[in-house]
Design an enzyme around this catalytic site. Structure first.
Site, short mmCIF file in Angstrom:
data_model
loop_
_atom_site.label_atom_id
_atom_site.label_comp_id
_atom_site.label_asym_id
_atom_site.label_seq_id
_atom_site.Cartn_x
_atom_site.Cartn_y
_atom_site.Cartn_z
N ASP A 147 11.50 19.96 -31.89
CA ASP A 147 12.06 18.93 -32.27
C ASP A 147 13.03 17.96 -31.13
O ASP A 147 13.56 16.84 -31.42
CB ASP A 147 13.06 19.01 -33.44
CG ASP A 147 14.28 19.78 -33.00
OD1 ASP A 147 14.53 20.09 -31.98
OD2 ASP A 147 15.00 20.25 -34.23
N CYS B 256 0.77 -1.19 -0.06
CA CYS B 256 -0.04 0.15 -0.10
C CYS B 256 0.75 1.27 0.19
O CYS B 256 2.25 1.04 0.30
CB CYS B 256 -1.01 0.11 1.06
SG CYS B 256 -0.01 0.09 2.89
N ASP C 76 15.90 22.53 -30.03
CA ASP C 76 14.95 23.45 -29.28
C ASP C 76 15.12 23.14 -27.68
O ASP C 76 14.22 23.68 -27.11
CB ASP C 76 13.50 23.32 -29.73
CG ASP C 76 13.42 23.58 -31.28
OD1 ASP C 76 13.81 24.71 -31.76
OD2 ASP C 76 12.81 22.78 -32.02
N ASP D 7 7.59 25.26 -33.14
CA ASP D 7 8.79 25.30 -33.89
C ASP D 7 8.22 24.97 -35.33
O ASP D 7 7.35 24.30 -35.49
CB ASP D 7 9.81 24.63 -33.64
CG ASP D 7 11.04 24.37 -34.43
OD1 ASP D 7 11.61 25.38 -35.05
OD2 ASP D 7 11.71 23.23 -35.01
#
Length: 708
Positions: A600, A12, A604, A409
């Protein structure tokens, strides 16, 4: 250094809290995955590993042995449950006597008879609850096991007292026995359900290969994957899985990499190309020089990312964790006060006082509170990966529904990132001259031109000169040829008949190249970075969600404006250098509450890091290096919408779980206090409460995204 260990008796969230808090005092970071029963430790001293194993044992959470088999353990638990069910049946049958039905044999009503069955259930099948409760008290981190042990022990020992010292037949052995049985069956079902939340992860792990064909000293050997090192050469036959990442050094074949990229069309790879482990070699035998093993492989990085997603905790769950930490202590106080009130103020019989106390202890359910987040996120992360999305950032789940601005971009994000020839003006026979020069160029423009009209063969031009930034010139037979920009043509004092067309196409943001032969322009070639088909649909959908959309690109004003108009973006920034994108994101954050950026994943990186929420349109091999919160393993931009929508659904699912957990305890604890909910009813509802949280999380598997 990092080490991940399997801890079988993590049951738990309180267990997770106990481990995390203990190792925090030792300056060792411990991240617990309750669903997978794993703990990842981060430490700096290599001697810490021995300390970790020792401390885990000391606090009651010993690490699994090397030969630990989860399937065998699950089978063992199933057998225990069947035996417990057989033992509890005689005790359950005695309950008919409590309902006034005279169908129970006298021997079954005998206290010593009931005690025999109840004792086995209480102290053999319930031993682990006593053991866990001991360590919880020792570690000052009270959990569910303490409540179970107290509740069932009160029922058992009070019945034992009545059996030995009185003649009463109204006993509670069936209460203690059935509570142990119900909690046991509840744990078993809960663990089975939790296991389903990691089905995707298990399917990923199943992709791994155990043995490989190692080429050593020119000979082929079948060896274990663990015996392969970086730099070794392995052989992969047609139809076999590629075991490890590496570079193809011999042969060529079609490779099915759909398990990683999601693309159904196989790729043709040859010498020099990179092959990714877990993909399938379809057609020919190839030799691969291994470049990554173990945790450095693409598959291992993906598995690690999916595993770590389960550890994400939104801020609201952290607040719930604080409540859960003190929950058991509060319940103990309520149970004690209830006993004192019933016994000494209301003057009730001892049996009633103890029954109320037991009911309060067993009806409460802190587990549901703790399971609310990890179960939902485990299901969501697996479902996301099936959709080629990897969640990585912890803030994403609570920020996704607050995004009010998103910047994109251009190259490789809204566009395909590859130049293609869109138009050709002039006599097509002169294309052979253009290709003959451009074949010597390493510039993407040269590659794109040579990919255009494959039926036209380039002339073999051997005399050439590349003029950086302008073009290329050369001689073929007696002809003087120039291929390049309008500026290059003008500097050569050559009249250009295509100037009107040039203005038109450059106004659309396209790249224009001219060919001149013997001082005469013979053709104009127009290239463009093709816009992805789904870009416009994505932008339209984002606007309907009241999200402001921006374009940030290094291209010139004309290119930026053309693309923005084409896909429906009103706001754009052009001529931006990679390091300047982060500054623009910062400015947007001053105007908007939550700003997202889609790039990308490599060039970037600063902008991805600056944004509140970041998406990387990437491929699987980049996931370890990019800084995005979400990595999209496919170039389909619709995944941005799916990632946002699924995170919203997940957050809603988590909140439903938390609300249910709170409401359950708020309703059931008072019912137990007022003697409306009996211990047996409380035990059943306790089990149901935890299971409902897990089943609600599994409901996310029904998710299907529809673009509105």
């Amino acid at each position: 250094m990092k080490t991940t260990l399997i801890i079988p008796n993590i049951g738990c969230p309180n267990c997770a809290m106990a481990i995390t808090e203990h190792f925090k005092t030792l300056n060792i970071e411990a991240k617990v995955n309750v669903n997978q029963k794993k703990v990842t430790f981060t430490y700096s001293d290599k001697d810490s590993f021995t300390i970790i194993l020792k401390e885990l044992k000391a606090i009651g959470f010993p690490a699994a042995p090397i030969d630990y088999d989860e399937k065998r353990r699950r089978k063992y638990e199933k057998v225990r449950l069947i035996v417990a069910t057989i033992l509890v049946l005689p005790l359950a049958y005695t309950m008919f006597d409590n309902f006034g039905l005279n169908i129970v044999p006298d021997i079954m009503l005998n206290g010593y008879f009931q005690m025999g069955f109840a004792a086995i259930l209480q102290f053999i099948f319930g031993f682990r609850f006593y053991k866990n409760a001991f360590y919880q008290i020792k570690n000052k981190n009270l959990g569910m096991d303490v409540l179970i042990v107290l509740g069932t022990s009160v029922a058992f020992f009070y019945s034992l007292y009545l059996t030995i010292f009185t003649d009463k037949t109204q006993l509670f052995f069936e209460t203690s026995g059935m509570l142990i049985w119900m909690v046991t069956i509840g744990d078993y079902l809960e663990h089975l359900s939790q296991a389903k939340t990691t089905d995707t992860l298990k399917s990923l792990m199943a992709l791994a290969v155990d043995e490989v064909r190692l080429i050593k000293n020119g000979e082929e050997q079948i060896v274990s994957l663990n015996d392969v090192n970086v730099g070794d050469v392995i052989k992969v036959l047609a139809g076999e899985k590629i075991a490890l990442d590496g570079e193809i050094v011999d042969g060529a074949s079609y490779i099915d990499d759909s398990v990683i990229t999601g693309e159904s069309i196989p790729k043709y790879l040859s010498v020099g190309d990179t092959a990714v482990g877990s993909t399938t070699n379809l057609s020919n035998t190839i030799l691969i020089k291994v470049s990554a093993i173990g945790s450095d492989t693409v598959l291992a990085k993906i598995i690690k990312t999916v595993e770590e997603t389960s550890l994400i905790k939104p801020k609201f769950q952290k607040a719930v964790d604080v409540i859960a930490k003190y929950f058991v202590f509060i319940i103990l106080m309520i149970a004690l006060v209830s006993f004192l009130v019933y016994q000494f103020i209301l003057g009730k019989e001892l049996s009633i006082s103890l029954e109320v106390t037991t009911a309060v202890l067993v009806v409460s359910c802190p587990c549901a509170l703790g399971l609310a987040t990890p179960t939902s996120i485990a299901v969501a992360s697996g479902l996301a990966f099936k959709n080629k999305i990897l969640y990585k950032g912890g803030e994403f789940f609570e920020l996704a529904n607050k995004i009010d601005a998103i910047a994109f971009d251009k190259t490789g994000t809204l566009t395909k990132g590859d130049l293609i020839v869109s138009d050709y003006l002039g006599d097509i026979r002169y294309l052979s001259y253009t290709k003959g020069l451009e074949i010597h160029s390493t510039h993407p423009i040269g590659k794109s031109i040579n990919n255009y009209r494959k039926d036209i063969i380039p002339f073999a031009i051997e005399e050439y000169e590349i003029i950086d930034g302008k073009g290329i010139k050369g001689t073929y037979l007696q002809d003087q040829i120039i291929v390049g920009s309008a500026t290059f043509i003008a500097e050569a004092n050559i009249s250009n008949p295509f100037l009107n067309e040039f203005e038109k196409f450059t106004g659309e943001g396209k790249v224009v190249i001219f060919t001149a032969i013997n001082k005469k322009v013979v053709n104009m070639i127009i290239l463009e970075d093709e816009i992805k088909a789904e870009s416009q649909t994505l932008i339209t959908a984002l606007k309907k969600m009241n999200i402001n959309v921006y374009l940030i690109t290094g291209d010139n004003e004309n290119t930026a404006k053309y693309l923005a108009n084409k896909v429906g973006i009103e706001n754009y920034y052009s001529g931006v250098l990679p390091n300047e994108k982060a500054h623009i994101i910062k400015k947007l954050q001053e105007k908007h509450s939550v700003v997202a950026f889609v790039g990308d994943g490599i060039n970037d990186a600063p902008a991805l890091k600056q944004a509140d929420v970041s998406f990387s349109v990437s491929n699987a091999s980049d996931i370890a290096t990019d800084t995005a919160d979400v990595t999209l393993l496919d170039n389909d931009l619709k995944l941005v919408l799916i990632a946002i929508d699924l995170s919203k659904k997940t957050t809603a699912n988590i909140k439903q779980n938390i609300i249910w957990a709170f409401l359950y305890n708020l309703v059931m604890i008072p019912l137990a206090i007022f003697n409306i909910a009996t211990p047996l009813v409380g035990g059943v509802l306790h089990v149901i409460s935890s299971l409902l949280v897990v089943f609600n999380a599994l409901r996310l598997n029904l998710y299907k995204h529809k673009i509105k």
